[in-house]
Design an enzyme around this catalytic site. Sequence first.
Site, mmCIF file in Angstrom:
data_model
loop_
_atom_site.group_PDB
_atom_site.id
_atom_site.type_symbol
_atom_site.label_atom_id
_atom_site.label_comp_id
_atom_site.label_asym_id
_atom_site.label_seq_id
_atom_site.Cartn_x
_atom_site.Cartn_y
_atom_site.Cartn_z
ATOM 1 N N CYS A 247 0.826 -1.208 0.000
ATOM 2 C CA CYS A 247 0.000 0.000 0.000
ATOM 3 C C CYS A 247 0.865 1.266 0.000
ATOM 4 C CB CYS A 247 -0.981 -0.038 1.164
ATOM 5 S SG CYS A 247 -2.391 1.088 0.942
ATOM 6 N N HIS A 332 -3.819 -5.057 0.337
ATOM 7 C CA HIS A 332 -3.403 -5.583 1.644
ATOM 8 C C HIS A 332 -3.491 -7.108 1.641
ATOM 9 C CE1 HIS A 332 -3.476 -1.705 4.007
ATOM 10 N NE2 HIS A 332 -4.113 -1.364 2.896
ATOM 11 N N ASP A 334 -2.485 -9.067 3.781
ATOM 12 C CA ASP A 334 -2.709 -9.551 5.145
ATOM 13 C C ASP A 334 -4.188 -9.759 5.435
ATOM 14 O OD1 ASP A 334 -3.338 -6.560 6.568
ATOM 15 O OD2 ASP A 334 -2.019 -6.560 4.841
#
Length: 376
Positions: A247, A332, A334
């Site tokens: 990001c 993202h 994650d």
Amino acid sequence: MTTRTLLLADGTHMTGEAFGADRQVTAEVVFTTGMTGYQETLTDQSYNGQIVTFTYPLIGNTGINRDDMESLFPTTAGVVCREVPRLSSNWRDRQSLDAFLKVHGIPGLAGIDTRALVRRLRTEGVMKGVLLGPDADLEVELERLRETELPTDQIAQVSTRTAYPSPLGGHSVVLFDFGLKHSILRELGKRGCAVTVVPHDISADRVRALAPDGIMLSNGPGDPKSVPGVQEVIRELQEEYPIFGICMGHQLFCLANGADTYKLRFGHRGFNHPVRDLATGRIDFTSQNHGYAVDPASIRGTELEVTQIEINDETIEGVRHRRLGSFSVQYHPDAAAGPHDAAHIFDDFIALMDAGRPARADLAPRSDLALTEGTH
């Protein structure tokens, strides 16, 4: 019922029910399309200093729990939603959304037509707004709002001031904190990495003293050009260590390598953004939260190659350094909250460190390094 009004810089105003903290805030108004994960959204420091509008109509029904925080303290400026339930219910529920916002000084607004608000933001672009109490003079507040300059040091506001370790073993990773999410630490921990989180303005020499196997550039809020000093540090370190950016880290990695960024009209914020890998054709649905993107024309003439694009608007979602192999992604992986399709990107980083590790096998971290003195 206490009322609250959202006033936008173009003069649009909407009045509804107040909840959360009793205070007035001025910030950029954005929207997110996620159907779940409101707690992760509110504690994601990429939303630092922003009034977040949720497009999903019911926010707060499962309350707040201790496990889904993406930072220790939320730095979101305000919350706007269609409906907030009076009661929350979940086996992990520890606190209502209303109580949570009051504790952290964040005002909320409910009971407005969020569809109309989002249409406004999509058409005109994200803009400044202010959450006002019931007795505010809208004409006076509009003039004041238009004259207000929003802060540009958002990364400095959320980045750690001192370095700190989370030792596990395996690969040693230095993680630049531009406003990192805890889920990044969790994904690295799953892969046995020993992570040292460092301030955004740490020098290249201080990073070298930690003798990492790889470097990560985290997510974060605001304009990537607001921290120009980081670009030179990235240029130095990428010649010596594998780098993986997420990001904000992606945008800074691109800027450091000669590309440019621009502000999107209303950004990408949500958990349903399809991304195509240009080499394999694979499509991953991803979690995204950014207001800036990398200019495709600026990639030409650099050592970067585009690896992934967003299917909806064809913005750049991933790049790789042709000579060094370091890479970054705009989304993202994650996935907190959001789909886990792209979690394999962390495995690519592990593989990159494996490939680069023998060249630095003779290095060892300096035991005399004072982590608390990690900044310039």
